[in-house]
Design a protein around this motif. Structure first.
Motif, PDB file in Angstrom:
ATOM      1  N   ASN A 161      -2.404  -5.251   1.795  1.00 17.11           N
ATOM      2  CA  ASN A 161      -2.136  -4.414   2.951  1.00 17.11           C
ATOM      3  C   ASN A 161      -1.147  -5.131   3.856  1.00 17.11           C
ATOM      4  OD1 ASN A 161      -2.185  -2.914   5.283  1.00 17.11           O
ATOM      5  ND2 ASN A 161      -4.193  -3.637   5.913  1.00 17.11           N
ATOM      6  N   TYR A 206      -7.857  -5.202  -4.374  1.00 20.79           N
ATOM      7  CA  TYR A 206      -7.343  -5.088  -3.012  1.00 20.79           C
ATOM      8  C   TYR A 206      -7.610  -6.359  -2.212  1.00 20.79           C
ATOM      9  CZ  TYR A 206      -6.800  -3.462   1.794  1.00 20.79           C
ATOM     10  OH  TYR A 206      -6.412  -3.329   3.098  1.00 20.79           O
ATOM     11  N   GLU A 252       0.811  -1.222   0.000  1.00 20.62           N
ATOM     12  CA  GLU A 252       0.000   0.000   0.000  1.00 20.62           C
ATOM     13  C   GLU A 252       0.844   1.271   0.000  1.00 20.62           C
ATOM     14  OE1 GLU A 252       0.502  -1.137   4.345  1.00 20.62           O
ATOM     15  OE2 GLU A 252       0.758  -1.942   2.349  1.00 20.62           O
ATOM     16  N   ILE A 306      -6.030   3.918   2.516  1.00 19.60           N
ATOM     17  CA  ILE A 306      -6.353   2.762   1.688  1.00 19.60           C
ATOM     18  C   ILE A 306      -7.757   2.909   1.114  1.00 19.60           C
ATOM     19  CG2 ILE A 306      -6.898   0.294   1.740  1.00 19.60           C
ATOM     20  CD1 ILE A 306      -4.538  -0.129   3.559  1.00 19.60           C
TER      21      ILE A 306
END
Length: 219
Positions: free
Chosen positions: A145, A166, A127, A155
């Protein structure tokens, strides 16, 4: 709070300015890319039906050994591709089990990151700032992440650009392979992410900042 005359926060989706005693500007339009990125972005990038080149870049430390985890999951898919891993510090030693695999190459961090990103058909990133860099070059990416909390404002804000797939940290162990394969096979989504990156991220950040500085001098 800051005592500076100019404050720049280029990591947000929305662009705005606030001028009182100093000038505060926020938004992706003020992101500063290395000059090599603008040159590379002019090259034509084909979004392949079957990605052949996978780049993994999760930062310089990887204290939770995420790379080894996702590598094992990727390799178990038995797909035919090449993998380059950007590593830092002692990461190569930590991943010794993969050193002798012909389709996996370890690459040191260097000033040629734009070439490595452009080489990739699909990138697996963290990230950090690299999420802007893959976007600017139109590289379809899976963002993991590894440091921020899953509910991090930065984020959540970045996901508004719709340039990455993601995966929260708590899903890496149980769902990474499934999500990776789905994204690998979804050419339309990868094209969509590539186009969005080109749409949102340009290379005019420095010139926009200079214009704001000129305004500040006139106040």
């Amino acid at each position: 709070k800051t005592n500076s005359d100019l404050s720049i926060m280029p990591y947000t989706f929305k662009n705005y300015k606030n001028t009182k005693n100093n000038l505060k500007i926020k938004g992706h339009k003020y992101f500063i890319f290395p000059k090599e990125f603008e040159q590379t972005s002019k090259l034509k990038k084909k979004i392949k039906k079957n990605p052949e080149n996978i780049l993994i870049s999760l930062g310089g430390t990887d204290p939770k050994n995420v790379i080894a985890n996702i590598l094992n999951q990727i390799l178990s898919s038995n797909l035919n591709f090449k993998v380059k891993i950007l590593h830092g510090f002692n990461k190569k030693a930590l991943l010794g089990n993969f050193n002798n695999m012909q389709n996996i190459k370890f690459v040191n961090y260097q000033n040629q990151i734009h070439k490595l990103l452009f080489w990739a058909d699909l990138a697996i990133i963290n990230e950090g700032n690299i999420k802007f860099e893959t976007g600017a070059l139109g590289i379809p990416s899976i963002m993991i992440n590894t440091v921020e909390r899953d509910n991090s404002i930065l984020i959540k804000d970045f996901l508004k650009f719709r340039t990455v797939k993601y995966i929260p940290f708590n899903l890496i162990n149980v769902n990474f392979k499934k999500i990776f394969l789905r994204y690998y096979k979804d050419t339309s989504l990868r094209k969509f992410h590539s186009l969005n990156g080109k749409k949102y991220f340009d290379f005019k950040g420095p010139s926009r900042i200079i214009k704001k500085l000129k305004i500040l001098n006139e106040i």
